[in-house]
Structures are given as structure tokens and as C-alpha cells.
Design an enzyme around this catalytic site. Structure first.
Site, PDB file in Angstrom:
ATOM      1  N   TYR A 202       1.424  -2.105  -8.101  1.00 16.44           N
ATOM      2  CA  TYR A 202       1.496  -2.349  -7.046  1.00 16.44           C
ATOM      3  C   TYR A 202       2.572  -1.332  -6.302  1.00 16.44           C
ATOM      4  CZ  TYR A 202      -0.397  -6.909  -8.567  1.00 16.44           C
ATOM      5  OH  TYR A 202      -1.253  -7.873  -9.331  1.00 16.44           O
ATOM      6  N   HIS A 210      -1.766  -5.688  -2.192  1.00 18.91           N
ATOM      7  CA  HIS A 210      -2.897  -5.738  -3.522  1.00 18.91           C
ATOM      8  C   HIS A 210      -2.350  -4.275  -4.530  1.00 18.91           C
ATOM      9  CE1 HIS A 210      -5.406  -8.414  -1.708  1.00 18.91           C
ATOM     10  NE2 HIS A 210      -5.405  -7.975  -0.637  1.00 18.91           N
ATOM     11  N   LYS A 243      -9.461   0.102  -7.120  1.00 18.86           N
ATOM     12  CA  LYS A 243      -8.259   0.804  -7.788  1.00 18.86           C
ATOM     13  C   LYS A 243      -8.517   2.086  -8.209  1.00 18.86           C
ATOM     14  CE  LYS A 243      -6.461  -3.864  -9.062  1.00 18.86           C
ATOM     15  NZ  LYS A 243      -7.476  -4.704  -7.948  1.00 18.86           N
TER      16      LYS A 243
END
EC number: 4.6.1.16
Length: 292
Positions: A202, A210, A243
Site C-alpha cells: 500500500y 487501496h 494491482k
């Protein structure tokens, strides 16, 4: 042990680092260490809401906190015996010297306090033999079972021995070095198993951000190849969970070459090698086209 450090509990059977104190949990959260609350109610062990202490840490979290001087290990007798058996004669001697140095500092503090008291009474320490004997009597330290005079009762040698056991038996050095590199870049890290990764990173506190990266286990930087299908699969996985898919490795040879140039022999022990050298880390992010 001074209360300025966080107490990390270790059990010889599980080897899982746990933090039980709420103030300690708050303190390490401020340091960027997350952990996972795992305490539940005896009558509702399967419930997954309102979990409480203890806070379960990753091994990397615990090692980083101790090496950074923010925490210390609290362990049971079995783990203590194992760690004490691994201490060398030099470490025991260093432990004794540190203890004696601490006692001498306490004695010197008592001498100064007594001299200030005598000065306040307009007296000197060279008056009579009786007064000198009384002064000397006040310089002795009582070491009770729960002494408040000497706070640092936990020997640093045992902490190092426990750390050595953890690193040698349970911790992959490459993973820890990647973890440390990301921590130095101000990332908050947690376990990443639910996203097919070693860590989830993070950019700040998870209550505000997020996660941005799914970090894979460390690779052999010089010998392990990265298969194209693995790259494609990782990129698509990262895209599916929004991600970056991150791979990395440690360039040990550069640190060893630098040590050789300085005519230093790299320590064979894993922990000593970690403390003595700081090998550079390379990380690469992969994403599928059209990400986001």
C-alpha cells in the site's frame, strides 16, 4: 525491558510473532507495520467481525521491528534454552561487559545525586569517616526480583540469538530484503496470499488507500529465468485485481564484490550477513495493456 519498545511474543511451538498490548499495536501501526488481528470470542470462534488482540505479525515484520530497535522478543523457556545454546563465548563476554557497564552507570548516577544533596546542605564529601561510610553505603544497588533500578534486564545477546534462530529456520533472506526495500520506500506491507503474492503493498495506511502492488517471492536474480507465460499470467492476474504485478531479486554478487574489494570476508551466517552487508535489490512491475 524498557517500555519504549514493543513486546513481541514468541512461542516455541508455533513460532508466530504476536503483539498483545493495544498501545503496542497502535505504536507499530504508526511505524507502518499492519499485522492481522486474530483474537476471537471462545463462544464464537468462527466469527470474522470485531476481531481483537493479539495482532499476528509476519516474520518479516517482527525481524524488521527488532533490527530497527523498535521492539524486542518475549519468549518461553524452551525457546530461551534453544537460543542460549547458540550463543558463542564472545557474545556471552559481551553480554557481561554490557551488564557491568550498565551497573557502573547506575552507580555513577547515585554518586552525582548524593553529591548534589550534600552540596545543597553546604557540606562536602570529605568531612568525616562516618559521613563517607554513609555515602558509600548509599552507592550499592539492590537487585531484587523486580528491580526498578536497572530496567534493561533483558540481555541483548539472547535477543540476537532468538533473531538468528528465526532467520535461519523460518525466514527467506531474499524475501526479507525485498520487504525491507519496500519499507524504506514508505510502503505498508501485508500478507498477499489472497492475491497470489507474497506481499500486498500500500502507498500509505490501508484505511486511506487501496493496495497498489502484488509482490511476488524473491527470485534468484542471476540464475532464475522469468518464463514468458509466467509474465503474461502475472500481468493478467494483476490487472484482474487492479494491482501491479511485481517481481524482484537481490544482487548479492555486487555486495560480495564490494566486500572483497575492501578485503572483507562476507560472514557465512545468514543474520551476520544481513547485518554486515546491504545488497542492492531490483524490482520490476508488470501490467497488462489497458490496465485501469
Amino acid at each position: 525491558m524498557p517500555h519504549t519498545k514493543v513486546a513481541i511474543s514468541l512461542n516455541s511451538k508455533t513460532g508466530v510473532p504476536l503483539v498483545f498490548d493495544l498501545d503496542d499495536v497502535r505504536r507499530i501501526r504508526g511505524l507502518g507495520v499492519l499485522g492481522t488481528l486474530c483474537g476471537s470470542l471462545p463462544t464464537a470462534a468462527q466469527q470474522n467481525l470485531f476481531l481483537t488482540v493479539p495482532l499476528r505479525l509476519m516474520l518479516e515484520d517482527a525481524v524488521w521491528l527488532v533490527l530497527s530497535g523498535h521492539a524486542y522478543f518475549s519468549f518461553d523457556d524452551k525457546l530461551l534454552v534453544q537460543a542460549a545454546g547458540s550463543l558463542t563465548a564472545a557474545e556471552v563476554c559481551r553480554w557481561r561487559q554490557d551488564t557491568e557497564r550498565g551497573l557502573e552507570q547506575q552507580r555513577e548516577l547515585r554518586r552525582r545525586e548524593q553529591q548534589l544533596k550534600l552540596a545543597a546542605l553546604h557540606r562536602t564529601a570529605d568531612e568525616t569517616d562516618t559521613q563517607r561510610r554513609l555515602l558509600e553505603q548509599s552507592l550499592f544497588l539492590e537487585t531484587e526480583n523486580c528491580s526498578k533500578m536497572i530496567a534493561a534486564a533483558e540481555p541483548a545477546g539472547l535477543q540476537l540469538a532468538i533473531l538468528r534462530e528465526m532467520v535461519a529456520q523460518h525466514l527467506d533472506l531474499g524475501n526479507y530484503l525485498i520487504y525491507r526495500y519496500l519499507r524504506e520506500e514508505q510502503y505498508f506491507l501485508s500478507a498477499g496470499g489472497r492475491f497470489g503474492a507474497r506481499y500486498v503493498a500500500y502507498p500509505g495506511d490501508p484505511l486511506r488507500y487501496h493496495s497498489h502492488m502484488a509482490v511476488q517471492p524473491a527470485m534468484d536474480y542471476y540464475n532464475e529465468s522469468l518464463d514468458l507465460l509466467h509474465v503474461v499470467g502475472g500481468g493478467r492476474l494483476g490487472t484482474g485485481v487492479k494491482k501491479l504485478w511485481v517481481v524482484g531479486g537481490v544482487r548479492y554478487r555486487e555486495a560480495e564484490a564490494a566486500a572483497t574489494a575492501e578485503e572483507q570476508i562476507p560472514p557465512p551466517d545468514t543474520l551476520d550477513r544481513l547485518l554486515a552487508t546491504s545488497p542492492p535489490v531490483s524490482v520490476f512491475s508488470i501490467e497488462w495493456s489497458g490496465f485501469g
